[in-house]
Design a protein around this motif. Structure first.
Motif, PDB file in Angstrom:
ATOM      1  N   SER A   1      -8.830  -5.731 -13.262  1.00 29.51           N
ATOM      2  CA  SER A   1      -9.547  -4.417 -12.784  1.00 29.51           C
ATOM      3  C   SER A   1      -8.630  -3.597 -14.476  1.00 29.51           C
ATOM      4  CB  SER A   1      -9.351  -4.227 -11.957  1.00 29.51           C
ATOM      5  OG  SER A   1      -9.825  -2.428 -11.416  1.00 29.51           O
TER       6      SER A   1
ATOM      7  N   ASN B   1      -7.647  -0.980 -13.116  1.00 32.87           N
ATOM      8  CA  ASN B   1      -6.482  -0.109 -12.747  1.00 32.87           C
ATOM      9  C   ASN B   1      -5.451  -0.960 -11.936  1.00 32.87           C
ATOM     10  OD1 ASN B   1      -4.960   1.199 -10.672  1.00 32.87           O
ATOM     11  ND2 ASN B   1      -7.002   1.854  -9.399  1.00 32.87           N
TER      12      ASN B   1
ATOM     13  N   HIS C   1      -2.686   0.033 -10.928  1.00 30.57           N
ATOM     14  CA  HIS C   1      -1.933   0.864  -9.895  1.00 30.57           C
ATOM     15  C   HIS C   1      -1.550  -0.062  -8.890  1.00 30.57           C
ATOM     16  CE1 HIS C   1       0.173   3.755  -6.788  1.00 30.57           C
ATOM     17  NE2 HIS C   1      -0.643   4.479  -7.959  1.00 30.57           N
TER      18      HIS C   1
ATOM     19  N   THR D   1      -3.450  -0.091  -5.944  1.00 36.37           N
ATOM     20  CA  THR D   1      -4.852  -0.890  -5.963  1.00 36.37           C
ATOM     21  C   THR D   1      -4.728  -2.372  -5.490  1.00 36.37           C
ATOM     22  OG1 THR D   1      -5.014   0.929  -7.095  1.00 36.37           O
ATOM     23  CG2 THR D   1      -6.374  -1.210  -7.392  1.00 36.37           C
TER      24      THR D   1
ATOM     25  N   GLY E   1      -6.784   6.472  -8.356  1.00 38.01           N
ATOM     26  CA  GLY E   1      -6.509   6.734 -10.488  1.00 38.01           C
ATOM     27  C   GLY E   1      -8.035   5.693 -10.354  1.00 38.01           C
ATOM     28  N   GLU E   2      -8.581   5.755 -11.745  1.00 38.45           N
ATOM     29  CA  GLU E   2      -9.788   5.390 -12.268  1.00 38.45           C
ATOM     30  C   GLU E   2      -9.378   3.398 -12.354  1.00 38.45           C
ATOM     31  OE1 GLU E   2     -12.047   6.765 -12.982  1.00 38.45           O
ATOM     32  OE2 GLU E   2     -11.189   8.271 -11.861  1.00 38.45           O
ATOM     33  N   ALA E   3     -10.967   2.764 -11.757  1.00 35.27           N
ATOM     34  CA  ALA E   3     -10.674   1.249 -11.297  1.00 35.27           C
ATOM     35  C   ALA E   3     -10.675   0.464 -12.554  1.00 35.27           C
ATOM     36  CB  ALA E   3     -11.056   0.873 -10.418  1.00 35.27           C
TER      37      ALA E   3
END
Length: 212
Positions: free
Chosen positions: A85, A87, A89, A92, A210-212
């Motif tokens: 991914s 993302n 983070h 995540t 957030g955005e993956a």
């Protein structure tokens, strides 16, 4: 000996091509199956008897956060899953681990990392970047509850979270309306929810930061 079969589930053709190249560099005689959406992923799982590993993007069409990972772990629990991914983070990565992934490869990683990660997982290990986020008790509880659902019940849950009525879910999944009603009752009981809205909130909790 059968060739190692790896399912690459990602909706970007160029990225799938890059992964395919990395896998062929890392493994002799690897067989790659590709899926560009959650529906294609489900079809591949039903069609392919032998899958040794899944490389899974979190944001394919039809996915809702970590839902495709949860579905995969329920449908084929014997198959290891590595999330791949954009993302990366820490939360995540940690959540992917808590929901059953055995590895996480940020898309910003060099191609060699894909090969290293895949070899490590196929040898029975795992592959995660250094983790700084703590384990979440709430995620652990959610993962335990969701693990009680059958794959079909999880599909019903996702449709329910989309706001569909029983009649619409029945049409969408090719089920009898009464069967959907039975599934919904079982889902609410297993998840400890008193309403469809509560169940939908649980699905919402699968969405990563957030955005993956």
């Amino acid at each position: 000996m059968d060739a190692t079969t790896i399912l690459v589930a990602d909706d970007h053709p160029l990225f799938r091509a890059a992964v395919l190249h990395a896998l062929r560099d890392a493994l002799d005689g690897v067989r790659v199956v590709e899926a560009a959406s959650v529906s294609a992923l489900i079809e591949a799982l039903e069609r392919e008897v032998q899958i040794d590993l899944v490389l899974l993007d979190l944001t394919m069409p039809g996915a809702r956060g970590l839902s495709s990972l949860v579905h995969l772990r329920g449908e084929r629990p014997e198959v290891p899953v590595v999330v791949i991914s954009s993302n990366d983070h820490p939360r995540t990565i940690r959540r992917a681990q808590q929901f059953g992934a055995v590895g996480f490869i940020p898309k910003s990683s060099p191609a060699e990392s894909i090969g290293e990660a895949v070899r490590a997982v196929l040898d029975g290990g795992d592959w995660f970047p250094p983790l700084t986020a703590e384990r979440s008790d709430a995620d652990a509880e959610l993962a335990t509850r969701l693990a009680q659902l059958t794959p079909q019940q999880f599909r019903v849950l996702l449709s329910l979270a989309d706001g569909l009525l029983n009649k619409q879910i029945a049409h969408e999944l090719g089920l009898a309306e009464n069967t959907v009603k039975v599934h919904v009752t079982a889902i609410l009981k297993k998840l400890g929810c008193h309403s469809r809205t509560q169940a939908a909130v649980m699905v919402k909790a699968l969405e990563p930061e957030g955005e993956a």
